[in-house]
Design a protein around this motif. Structure first.
Motif, PDB file in Angstrom:
ATOM      1  N   THR A  53      -6.744  21.630   6.673  1.00 28.36           N
ATOM      2  CA  THR A  53      -7.050  22.713   7.480  1.00 28.36           C
ATOM      3  C   THR A  53      -8.197  23.332   6.900  1.00 28.36           C
ATOM      4  O   THR A  53      -8.776  23.425   6.136  1.00 28.36           O
ATOM      5  CB  THR A  53      -6.046  23.811   8.375  1.00 28.36           C
ATOM      6  OG1 THR A  53      -5.784  24.472   7.109  1.00 28.36           O
ATOM      7  CG2 THR A  53      -4.834  22.849   8.606  1.00 28.36           C
ATOM      8  N   MET A  54      -8.994  23.804   8.017  1.00 30.09           N
ATOM      9  CA  MET A  54     -10.364  24.537   7.844  1.00 30.09           C
ATOM     10  C   MET A  54     -10.384  25.996   8.396  1.00 30.09           C
ATOM     11  O   MET A  54      -9.957  26.301   9.477  1.00 30.09           O
ATOM     12  CB  MET A  54     -11.572  23.815   8.323  1.00 30.09           C
ATOM     13  CG  MET A  54     -11.506  22.525   7.648  1.00 30.09           C
ATOM     14  SD  MET A  54     -13.175  21.606   7.996  1.00 30.09           S
ATOM     15  CE  MET A  54     -12.786  21.499   9.931  1.00 30.09           C
ATOM     16  N   ALA A  55     -10.924  26.941   7.726  1.00 27.68           N
ATOM     17  CA  ALA A  55     -11.286  28.264   8.186  1.00 27.68           C
ATOM     18  C   ALA A  55     -12.321  27.836   9.420  1.00 27.68           C
ATOM     19  O   ALA A  55     -13.300  26.857   9.197  1.00 27.68           O
ATOM     20  CB  ALA A  55     -12.150  28.946   7.303  1.00 27.68           C
ATOM     21  N   PHE A  62     -15.498  19.068   6.928  1.00 26.64           N
ATOM     22  CA  PHE A  62     -14.867  18.081   6.999  1.00 26.64           C
ATOM     23  C   PHE A  62     -14.735  17.507   8.292  1.00 26.64           C
ATOM     24  O   PHE A  62     -14.630  18.230   9.265  1.00 26.64           O
ATOM     25  CB  PHE A  62     -13.250  18.318   6.395  1.00 26.64           C
ATOM     26  CG  PHE A  62     -12.292  17.524   6.274  1.00 26.64           C
ATOM     27  CD1 PHE A  62     -12.733  16.653   4.852  1.00 26.64           C
ATOM     28  CD2 PHE A  62     -11.310  16.951   6.945  1.00 26.64           C
ATOM     29  CE1 PHE A  62     -11.730  15.604   4.545  1.00 26.64           C
ATOM     30  CE2 PHE A  62     -10.369  16.067   6.439  1.00 26.64           C
ATOM     31  CZ  PHE A  62     -10.777  15.216   5.545  1.00 26.64           C
ATOM     32  N   PRO A  63     -14.922  16.139   8.553  1.00 33.49           N
ATOM     33  CA  PRO A  63     -14.826  15.779   9.939  1.00 33.49           C
ATOM     34  C   PRO A  63     -13.513  15.955  10.773  1.00 33.49           C
ATOM     35  O   PRO A  63     -12.517  15.774  10.018  1.00 33.49           O
ATOM     36  CB  PRO A  63     -15.047  14.204   9.687  1.00 33.49           C
ATOM     37  CG  PRO A  63     -15.196  14.151   8.177  1.00 33.49           C
ATOM     38  CD  PRO A  63     -14.932  15.194   7.447  1.00 33.49           C
ATOM     39  N   THR A  64     -13.559  16.272  11.870  1.00 38.14           N
ATOM     40  CA  THR A  64     -12.539  16.538  12.754  1.00 38.14           C
ATOM     41  C   THR A  64     -12.106  15.351  13.324  1.00 38.14           C
ATOM     42  O   THR A  64     -10.576  15.251  13.686  1.00 38.14           O
ATOM     43  CB  THR A  64     -12.896  17.411  14.019  1.00 38.14           C
ATOM     44  OG1 THR A  64     -13.877  16.928  14.760  1.00 38.14           O
ATOM     45  CG2 THR A  64     -13.411  18.773  13.616  1.00 38.14           C
ATOM     46  N   ASP A  65     -12.334  14.311  13.052  1.00 38.41           N
ATOM     47  CA  ASP A  65     -11.722  12.863  13.504  1.00 38.41           C
ATOM     48  C   ASP A  65     -11.419  12.293  12.318  1.00 38.41           C
ATOM     49  O   ASP A  65     -10.823  11.015  12.437  1.00 38.41           O
ATOM     50  CB  ASP A  65     -12.796  11.830  14.135  1.00 38.41           C
ATOM     51  CG  ASP A  65     -14.107  11.790  13.415  1.00 38.41           C
ATOM     52  OD1 ASP A  65     -14.029  12.140  12.165  1.00 38.41           O
ATOM     53  OD2 ASP A  65     -14.808  10.838  13.682  1.00 38.41           O
ATOM     54  N   ASP A  66     -11.318  13.128  11.063  1.00 39.42           N
ATOM     55  CA  ASP A  66     -10.706  12.379  10.038  1.00 39.42           C
ATOM     56  C   ASP A  66      -9.192  12.317  10.027  1.00 39.42           C
ATOM     57  O   ASP A  66      -8.735  13.332  10.587  1.00 39.42           O
ATOM     58  CB  ASP A  66     -11.013  13.035   8.884  1.00 39.42           C
ATOM     59  CG  ASP A  66     -10.768  12.541   7.337  1.00 39.42           C
ATOM     60  OD1 ASP A  66      -9.339  12.440   6.958  1.00 39.42           O
ATOM     61  OD2 ASP A  66     -11.589  11.932   6.934  1.00 39.42           O
ATOM     62  N   PRO A  67      -8.393  11.241   9.491  1.00 41.81           N
ATOM     63  CA  PRO A  67      -7.322  11.076   9.698  1.00 41.81           C
ATOM     64  C   PRO A  67      -6.368  12.285   8.996  1.00 41.81           C
ATOM     65  O   PRO A  67      -5.098  12.376   9.252  1.00 41.81           O
ATOM     66  CB  PRO A  67      -6.672   9.721   8.863  1.00 41.81           C
ATOM     67  CG  PRO A  67      -8.103   9.232   8.676  1.00 41.81           C
ATOM     68  CD  PRO A  67      -9.183  10.034   8.855  1.00 41.81           C
TER      69      PRO A  67
END
Length: 193
Positions: A53-55, A62-67
């Protein structure tokens, strides 16, 4: 800044906790990018295979489509990210100042069942009166992630160990999208903000 033996011991402890955990999560803030640690961060999370998760300020980290991507927690985040963090049992927070919009004004319930590891270069961030780390680590994000990667390479944890938990988190992202299909439909000549 933590010296190398202490950082190595802390990383060994963290990996043991992640291995024993049912619902581990890594959460990053802009400190990971600022430290020039995105490449090592990506290698670490691939080797661990746990939800990321990201702030909201680290949206380009980090790519939002990453697994492995499982949302952005907080009042201005998304439901998937909140479900992920709130259901974690080990939460490793790296380079994230945990602003009130991230943890809410009811900060006592932030990741309520999680053992919280907070890594920050600024010791004052670890002494704030809101979220108290169970394991505070004063370190540059890159130095910490490099030490964690060395420990991972020694122990070689199974990146598929938490696949059911990861799938549960991903399902929350799909079930609760930021924009629902009915919100995408135009009605008349006006946009739905």
């Amino acid at each position: 800044e933590a010296d190398e033996p202490d950082l190595a011991a802390a990383c060994k402890d963290i990996l043991q906790r992640i291995r024993k955990a049912e619902r581990p999560v890594i959460m990053i803030g802009t400190g990971v990018r600022t430290a020039g640690a995105l490449p090592v961060f990506e290698r670490v999370v691939r080797k661990l295979g746990i939800p990321v998760t990201m702030a909201w300020t680290a949206v380009d980290s980090f790519p939002t489509d990453d697994p492995l991507y499982c949302g952005r927690p907080g009042t201005i985040g998304d439901r998937g990210g909140n479900f992920t963090v709130q259901n974690s049992d080990v939460l490793v927070i790296i380079g994230c100042r945990l602003a009130l919009r991230q943890i809410s004004y009811n900060w006592g319930s932030f990741a309520r069942a999680a053992y919280k590891v907070i890594v920050d270069v600024d010791p004052a961030e670890l002494r704030k009166p809101m979220v108290r780390p169970d394991m505070p680590i004063v370190s540059d994000a890159k130095a910490f992630l490099e030490a964690l990667e060395r420990q991972i390479d020694q122990e070689r944890p199974d990146p598929g160990r938490h696949s059911a938990w990861l799938a549960w988190c991903k399902a929350r992202l799909e079930r609760y999208p930021v924009v629902r299909p009915e919100q995408r439909r135009l009605t008349g000549d006006r946009l739905n903000p």
